[in-house]
Design a protein around this motif. Structure first.
Motif, PDB file in Angstrom:
ATOM      1  N   VAL A   1      60.049  32.994  56.360  1.00 10.82           N
ATOM      2  CA  VAL A   1      58.933  32.062  56.174  1.00 10.82           C
ATOM      3  C   VAL A   1      58.004  32.615  55.085  1.00 10.82           C
ATOM      4  CG1 VAL A   1      56.946  30.943  57.248  1.00 10.82           C
ATOM      5  CG2 VAL A   1      59.034  31.338  58.578  1.00 10.82           C
ATOM      6  N   PRO A   2      57.854  31.926  53.968  1.00 13.37           N
ATOM      7  CA  PRO A   2      56.972  32.408  52.899  1.00 13.37           C
ATOM      8  C   PRO A   2      55.508  32.406  53.343  1.00 13.37           C
ATOM      9  CG  PRO A   2      58.460  30.682  52.098  1.00 13.37           C
ATOM     10  CD  PRO A   2      58.528  30.662  53.593  1.00 13.37           C
ATOM     11  N   THR A   3      54.793  33.486  53.018  1.00 11.66           N
ATOM     12  CA  THR A   3      53.369  33.580  53.346  1.00 11.66           C
ATOM     13  C   THR A   3      52.607  34.141  52.145  1.00 11.66           C
ATOM     14  OG1 THR A   3      53.722  35.775  54.306  1.00 11.66           O
ATOM     15  CG2 THR A   3      53.739  33.885  55.827  1.00 11.66           C
ATOM     16  N   PRO A   4      52.623  33.461  51.012  1.00 12.65           N
ATOM     17  CA  PRO A   4      51.984  34.015  49.809  1.00 12.65           C
ATOM     18  C   PRO A   4      50.475  34.184  49.946  1.00 12.65           C
ATOM     19  CG  PRO A   4      52.659  31.728  49.449  1.00 12.65           C
ATOM     20  CD  PRO A   4      53.282  32.166  50.734  1.00 12.65           C
ATOM     21  N   LEU A   5      49.800  33.276  50.642  1.00 18.53           N
ATOM     22  CA  LEU A   5      48.342  33.386  50.775  1.00 18.53           C
ATOM     23  C   LEU A   5      47.967  34.506  51.745  1.00 18.53           C
ATOM     24  CD1 LEU A   5      47.405  29.593  50.792  1.00 18.53           C
ATOM     25  CD2 LEU A   5      47.190  31.228  48.902  1.00 18.53           C
ATOM     26  N   PHE A   6      48.687  34.609  52.832  1.00 17.36           N
ATOM     27  CA  PHE A   6      48.434  35.717  53.756  1.00 17.36           C
ATOM     28  C   PHE A   6      48.778  37.059  53.105  1.00 17.36           C
ATOM     29  CE2 PHE A   6      48.116  32.722  57.327  1.00 17.36           C
ATOM     30  CZ  PHE A   6      47.101  33.329  58.055  1.00 17.36           C
ATOM     31  N   SER A   7      49.826  37.077  52.311  1.00 16.26           N
ATOM     32  CA  SER A   7      50.186  38.308  51.606  1.00 16.26           C
ATOM     33  C   SER A   7      49.074  38.729  50.659  1.00 16.26           C
ATOM     34  CB  SER A   7      51.490  38.107  50.830  1.00 16.26           C
ATOM     35  OG  SER A   7      52.573  37.860  51.705  1.00 16.26           O
ATOM     36  N   LEU A   8      48.477  37.759  49.980  1.00 18.54           N
ATOM     37  CA  LEU A   8      47.356  38.057  49.087  1.00 18.54           C
ATOM     38  C   LEU A   8      46.166  38.593  49.872  1.00 18.54           C
ATOM     39  CD1 LEU A   8      46.186  37.915  46.209  1.00 18.54           C
ATOM     40  CD2 LEU A   8      45.485  35.560  46.713  1.00 18.54           C
ATOM     41  N   ALA A   9      45.871  37.966  50.994  1.00 19.95           N
ATOM     42  CA  ALA A   9      44.762  38.431  51.833  1.00 19.95           C
ATOM     43  C   ALA A   9      45.015  39.841  52.341  1.00 19.95           C
ATOM     44  CB  ALA A   9      44.559  37.468  53.009  1.00 19.95           C
ATOM     45  N   TYR A  10      46.261  40.117  52.712  1.00 19.20           N
ATOM     46  CA  TYR A  10      46.595  41.452  53.213  1.00 19.20           C
ATOM     47  C   TYR A  10      46.439  42.505  52.117  1.00 19.20           C
ATOM     48  CZ  TYR A  10      49.245  45.191  55.467  1.00 19.20           C
ATOM     49  OH  TYR A  10      49.626  46.391  56.018  1.00 19.20           O
ATOM     50  N   THR A  11      46.902  42.186  50.922  1.00 18.69           N
ATOM     51  CA  THR A  11      46.727  43.109  49.797  1.00 18.69           C
ATOM     52  C   THR A  11      45.248  43.373  49.544  1.00 18.69           C
ATOM     53  OG1 THR A  11      48.787  42.360  48.758  1.00 18.69           O
ATOM     54  CG2 THR A  11      47.180  43.457  47.331  1.00 18.69           C
ATOM     55  N   HIS A  12      44.456  42.324  49.584  1.00 19.87           N
ATOM     56  CA  HIS A  12      43.012  42.449  49.383  1.00 19.87           C
ATOM     57  C   HIS A  12      42.390  43.404  50.411  1.00 19.87           C
ATOM     58  CE1 HIS A  12      38.864  41.244  48.586  1.00 19.87           C
ATOM     59  NE2 HIS A  12      38.721  40.932  49.865  1.00 19.87           N
ATOM     60  N   LEU A  13      42.765  43.252  51.667  1.00 16.88           N
ATOM     61  CA  LEU A  13      42.213  44.093  52.721  1.00 16.88           C
ATOM     62  C   LEU A  13      42.699  45.536  52.592  1.00 16.88           C
ATOM     63  CD1 LEU A  13      42.551  41.589  55.697  1.00 16.88           C
ATOM     64  CD2 LEU A  13      40.420  42.362  54.648  1.00 16.88           C
ATOM     65  N   CYS A  14      43.949  45.714  52.173  1.00 13.16           N
ATOM     66  CA  CYS A  14      44.474  47.068  51.983  1.00 13.16           C
ATOM     67  C   CYS A  14      43.768  47.778  50.836  1.00 13.16           C
ATOM     68  CB  CYS A  14      45.971  47.027  51.730  1.00 13.16           C
ATOM     69  SG  CYS A  14      46.961  46.591  53.182  1.00 13.16           S
ATOM     70  N   VAL A  15      43.441  47.039  49.764  1.00 10.62           N
ATOM     71  CA  VAL A  15      42.680  47.620  48.653  1.00 10.62           C
ATOM     72  C   VAL A  15      41.294  48.026  49.136  1.00 10.62           C
ATOM     73  CG1 VAL A  15      41.625  47.137  46.411  1.00 10.62           C
ATOM     74  CG2 VAL A  15      43.965  46.379  46.879  1.00 10.62           C
ATOM     75  N   TYR A  16      40.679  47.184  49.952  1.00  9.67           N
ATOM     76  CA  TYR A  16      39.383  47.510  50.531  1.00  9.67           C
ATOM     77  C   TYR A  16      39.460  48.789  51.366  1.00  9.67           C
ATOM     78  CZ  TYR A  16      35.842  47.521  54.202  1.00  9.67           C
ATOM     79  OH  TYR A  16      34.862  47.912  55.090  1.00  9.67           O
ATOM     80  N   GLU A  17      40.470  48.887  52.238  1.00 13.98           N
ATOM     81  CA  GLU A  17      40.625  50.067  53.085  1.00 13.98           C
ATOM     82  C   GLU A  17      40.821  51.333  52.249  1.00 13.98           C
ATOM     83  OE1 GLU A  17      40.061  50.740  56.028  1.00 13.98           O
ATOM     84  OE2 GLU A  17      40.511  49.091  57.392  1.00 13.98           O
ATOM     85  N   ALA A  18      41.632  51.231  51.199  1.00 16.64           N
ATOM     86  CA  ALA A  18      41.880  52.385  50.341  1.00 16.64           C
ATOM     87  C   ALA A  18      40.591  52.839  49.661  1.00 16.64           C
ATOM     88  CB  ALA A  18      42.931  52.054  49.294  1.00 16.64           C
ATOM     89  N   GLY A  19      39.719  51.894  49.351  1.00 22.14           N
ATOM     90  CA  GLY A  19      38.449  52.222  48.718  1.00 22.14           C
ATOM     91  C   GLY A  19      37.440  52.855  49.646  1.00 22.14           C
ATOM     92  N   ARG A  20      37.656  52.703  50.955  1.00 16.87           N
ATOM     93  CA  ARG A  20      36.754  53.324  51.914  1.00 16.87           C
ATOM     94  C   ARG A  20      36.961  54.840  51.979  1.00 16.87           C
ATOM     95  NH1 ARG A  20      37.448  52.860  56.783  1.00 16.87           N
ATOM     96  NH2 ARG A  20      35.292  53.171  57.401  1.00 16.87           N
TER      97      ARG A  20
END
Length: 306
Positions: free
Chosen positions: A286-305
């Motif tokens: 099941v394609p989830t391109p928008l959720f994948s984008l949101a997940y990447t965004h949150l992972c970048v945020y976590e890495a920046g913490r």
């Protein structure tokens, strides 16, 4: 019935305090520093009406646990789940039921693998609370609901017994034989709302009012529906309509606890709420391109913490 509540935060502290006030035999499993504070000052609940209640509670640490509990309620943030699972294990005996109130489904798989389906329940908690700077529970809206039910066919503790323990009259307590479906209903709603508000950094009404906003939120919602359906748990029409009404709202200031954490520099439940949905979608085709984008965004945020 002897009850262990794992965590004394916004969810565990709130509902656990209600259990104590109703006369239930409750211990809170917390870290040593938190245990000292609870023993000395009790658990403080700041109501939405401005009132403050202080509830004396029993606090224990992992090194003092024994397998003499009937019910273990797990109410921690998902990023603390692995540590909590390790800590609570000594409290689980052959007749103990573990009842988690976490978002998503990832934790259920881990609990069933560790203890077996007949010793694990599923649960959904709906409450509007936050943990204050001094460890107090702050109620920001009037909502207190618990839904729960067994995952196995022959639970070691029956649903009637669990319901009798949790039905205190101070919040809505609903037993159900279809708890997996209820958990998926909440996950679809929460993941959709969380992905939309976190990725766009604003409440849902502001997102939907922006150019392209409604197309974006609709796309996110349909991805979540598609993963749930492919997983064998399509939301029923009532649940779908309620979730869609919230996600498509053009005026509401609604966000999620994940958005609050994101905008206040706290850890977020990215893996459990968003990442796991992406993983399940990938496994099911099941394609989830928008959720994948949101997940990447949150992972970048976590890495920046850091």
């Amino acid at each position: 019935m002897k009850i262990l509540v794992v965590g004394a935060g916004a969810v565990g502290g709130y509902f656990g305090a209600h259990l104590v006030q109703a006369g239930r035999d409750v211990d809170f499993l917390v870290r040593p520093a938190r245990a000292e504070l609870l023993r000395e000052h009790g658990l403080s609940i700041h109501g939405v009406d401005g009132g403050v209640e202080t509830v004396p509670v029993s606090a224990v640490t992992a090194d003092r646990l024994e397998a003499d509990y009937d019910l273990v309620i797990v109410a921690v943030k998902s990023y603390g789940f692995d540590a909590a699972l390790k800590d609570l294990a000594p409290a689980v005996g052959p007749r103990t039921v573990v009842l988690p109130f976490l978002n998503g489904m990832r934790h259920v798989d881990a609990l069933v693998e560790r203890f077996g389906a007949d010793r694990v329940y599923g649960g959904v908690a709906m409450v509007m609370t936050r943990l204050g700077e001094r460890g107090e529970i702050v109620e920001i809206g009037r909502m207190g609901q618990l839904v729960y039910g067994p995952l196995g066919e022959r639970p070691v503790l029956g649903l009637d017994d669990v319901h009798a323990a949790l039905d205190t009259g101070t919040h809505t307590a609903t037993p159900t034989p279809r708890i997996r479906q209820e958990m998926w209903h909440k996950w679809v709603f929460l993941a959709s709302l969380g992905a939309c508000t976190c990725l766009m950094r604003g409440p849902i009404g502001r997102v939907n009012s922006a150019p392209g906003g409604q197309e974006f939120t609709s796309g996110v919602f349909e991805e979540a529906i598609a993963v749930a359906t492919a997983s064998g748990h399509p939301p029923d029409q009532g649940a779908r309509d309620r979730a869609h009404a919230a996600v498509a709202n053009t005026t509401a200031t609604t966000t999620t606890s994940m958005y609050w954490d994101l905008t206040h520099g706290n850890p977020v439940e990215a893996d459990h709420v968003i990442g796991d949905l992406v993983t399940r979608g990938r496994e099911l085709g099941v394609p989830t391109p928008l959720f994948s984008l949101a997940y990447t965004h949150l992972c970048v945020y976590e890495a920046g913490r850091g």
